[in-house]
Enzyme design. Sequence first.
Site, PDB file in Angstrom:
ATOM      1  N   GLY A 477       0.880  -1.303  -0.036  1.00 27.72           N
ATOM      2  CA  GLY A 477       0.060  -0.159   0.162  1.00 27.72           C
ATOM      3  C   GLY A 477       0.863   1.362  -0.020  1.00 27.72           C
ATOM      4  N   ARG A 639      16.714  12.320  -0.754  1.00 28.32           N
ATOM      5  CA  ARG A 639      16.273  12.278  -1.925  1.00 28.32           C
ATOM      6  C   ARG A 639      14.549  11.694  -2.100  1.00 28.32           C
ATOM      7  NH1 ARG A 639      18.146  12.511  -7.206  1.00 28.32           N
ATOM      8  NH2 ARG A 639      20.310  12.112  -6.428  1.00 28.32           N
ATOM      9  N   GLN A 649       2.737   9.113   2.122  1.00 23.61           N
ATOM     10  CA  GLN A 649       2.960   8.278   3.352  1.00 23.61           C
ATOM     11  C   GLN A 649       3.093   9.225   4.694  1.00 23.61           C
ATOM     12  OE1 GLN A 649       2.727   4.889   2.685  1.00 23.61           O
ATOM     13  NE2 GLN A 649       4.695   4.455   3.351  1.00 23.61           N
ATOM     14  N   GLY A 713      13.790   7.323   4.322  1.00 25.74           N
ATOM     15  CA  GLY A 713      12.539   6.569   4.470  1.00 25.74           C
ATOM     16  C   GLY A 713      11.174   7.440   4.802  1.00 25.74           C
ATOM     17  N   VAL A 714       9.932   7.684   4.367  1.00 29.97           N
ATOM     18  CA  VAL A 714       9.079   8.146   4.632  1.00 29.97           C
ATOM     19  C   VAL A 714       7.794   7.569   5.370  1.00 29.97           C
ATOM     20  CG1 VAL A 714       9.571   9.974   2.959  1.00 29.97           C
ATOM     21  CG2 VAL A 714       8.206   8.022   2.321  1.00 29.97           C
ATOM     22  N   GLU A 716       7.141   6.048   8.295  1.00 30.38           N
ATOM     23  CA  GLU A 716       7.002   5.926   9.739  1.00 30.38           C
ATOM     24  C   GLU A 716       7.317   7.287  10.566  1.00 30.38           C
ATOM     25  OE1 GLU A 716       7.862   1.608  11.549  1.00 30.38           O
ATOM     26  OE2 GLU A 716       9.067   2.190   9.718  1.00 30.38           O
TER      27      GLU A 716
END
Length: 750
Positions: A477, A639, A649, A713-714, A716
């Site tokens: 997802g 990036r 997200q 990362g995006v 959490e």
Amino acid sequence: MAETLEFPTGHVRLGSSAGQPITRRDGHLKVTGAAPYAADNRPDGLLHAVYAVSTVARGRVTELDVAAAEAHPGVVAVYTPANRPALMRDPDEKVHMFSWRMEALQDDTVRYAGQPIALVIAETFEAATEGARLLAPSYASEPARIGFDRGVSYEPEAVGVGAPPRLEKGDVAAGRAAAARTVEATYVTPHQYHNAMEPHAIVAEWDGDHLTIDVPNQAIDIARGDFASFFGIPAENVLLRSPFIGGGFGSKAILNGPQVLCILAARELRRPVKLVMRRDQMFGPVGHRGATRQHLSLSMDAEGRLTALEHHAESTTSSFDDFLEPAANASQNLYATPALLTRHTGIRVDTGTPGPVRAPGEASGSAALECAMDEAAEACGLDPLEFRLRNYAETDPATGRPFSSKALRQCYAEGAKRFGWAGRPLAPRQMRDDAGFLVGWGMGTAMFPCPMFQADARAVLRDDGTAVVSLSAVEMGQGALTSIAQIAADGLGLEADKVEFRAGSSDLPSGGIAGGSGHTATAGSAVFAAGSDAIRQLSEIATQDPASPLFGAGNAGVVGRGGRLHRADDESRSESYAAILSRAGRPHIEGNGTGARNQTDADEYAMFTHGAVFAEVKVDPDLYQIRVSRLVGAFAAGRIINPRLARSQLTGGMIWGLSFALHEEAFHDPRTGRPMNGDLAGYHVPVNADAPSVEALLIDEEDRHVNALGVKGVGEVGITGSVGAIANAIWHATGVRVRRFPIHIADILG
Ligand code: MOS
């Protein structure tokens, strides 16, 4: 300074596909219902499995009416601890960091309510359900231990997945003694259950000693080997298909007993078997976030600078396994302080074993830390943003390493500007809207590590100018099929529509783990490296071929773009990939690549995603109903591969934060230990009406150390600042400090 990891060739450019806000490649499949989820599989001859659950939390099963269940005309088999066929591995064995003890009918003990105690297989789901009901278990039960004070406390050896439980830096007593002000407070967070939209499900089918399983899984390669080990077959004999997952949130990274039992039944009965958990069954053997009770102590000098920061978290786990929400660790890497102490105490209670849930540790720990920071700002008479600007760290307090890059100050500034923070009154209960509602503004700092796991990828470039890139990446997802495919296209210097991207199956190179917000960084690095490897080989063919316009350009002297190789020194001289391969008589070439962290960089730099979240709440002055009217977050996440998906997200994470602050909470009956709200009617999650305005700003950040792509990362990070921001806004609106989550109306009424 460490050398930054470079891919072996310099002749592919990132940025033609990566960076574009394209829509999901799987969007059409999703909205038309054509995307297959595990439970959608219906092989011929399918049987259905339903397991019976314990209704007590501790003790033994003394009786099961197996005869009654077997007498049901649709029932094919009933498995209990008395007749369960042998497994090749002990379900209570922990073989690696990501293995949890599980219940696979190894004996008649009951360790929590909701535990599987028997498995019924039938021709229909209805018959299996009825068969499970007919078992009518009896128990010898003991009182359930539920709650911090009825559980058994212990000193843990590790928290989270293998993290040290304690960290001490500097002289905490001296830091306290030097303080002009000290704020101490205790915060409580509840048991939370993942509650992904898609329930856990599995369809298992054997062909001799080969097993095919359709099962949502966030770590396909690890799971394949784990499943194989229970049945004494090589990992290669297992085909694990997980093309789409309807939300994982951590619970689908870990094997559970019902899955293993379903596979076992399929082997015994020589027919495919499907097991789909009911919603209430997801409050038991598939993990949850343990409850925490966190004690914070913040000491400040007269200028409002921290002199000591202490964070002690009590975290619940089960009676038989250890996963402690590493909440105190959230205080290790953010605020500068000469003295830091984080530590944990474990509390054994009679629930299932907790596991990773959406920012495990960071979510609960940051909730407490950001609330304590707000209380400390108030004690110092400082604006909460100003207080954070005085205290955020330039080097990682835990390790002393500099941050790989740090745009946190910019997140504070841009977020505050967009939100309109300036002019916020210091004191609470100062603002009202036109309708007379109390208005409050609060903020929190967001932070999440950027781990990388290990992934391998294969890129096959074909002589028609198209390519296939594959690895067992996981679409749950979050948009992996889209963003990782964008990186794959750039790795090959091809337009995205020329690249077929294959993922979600264990017969592909290992995609690593979709977790820890590290999937794009890891799998993306692997596909980029694989593409680069294919282009390197193509360059060798072209530059050594006298018939090519690239002849003699040398390996570093060409660049792949739009399906053509160009001379770097004269881009007008180029040749298509297809022409190069065709002339060489090569139907295809295969590149391979790996994605993993560069250890030298990891040893020298602290790697985190940062952000700042600002919240506005409106509170009814009479009824104290709470509305989060606005959330604005600004995030620096390296990036951004796809701004549309990254915003999705991040705003999704902020809504989870809202959920943590105001909604999610599982109640275990203290007498029986049973979850009392094991459904989505009683276990609240926010809906659209609860989140009218949620905005995520993307702050440009170039990180040369986190990985060669510069990708963080995006997934959490959005949760982390949001919980505190909302709680702090509620204080600002009402003047009431609530230190228990989720915040209820009754807590404000006092
Ligand atoms: Mo997760 S809790 O990183 O799937």
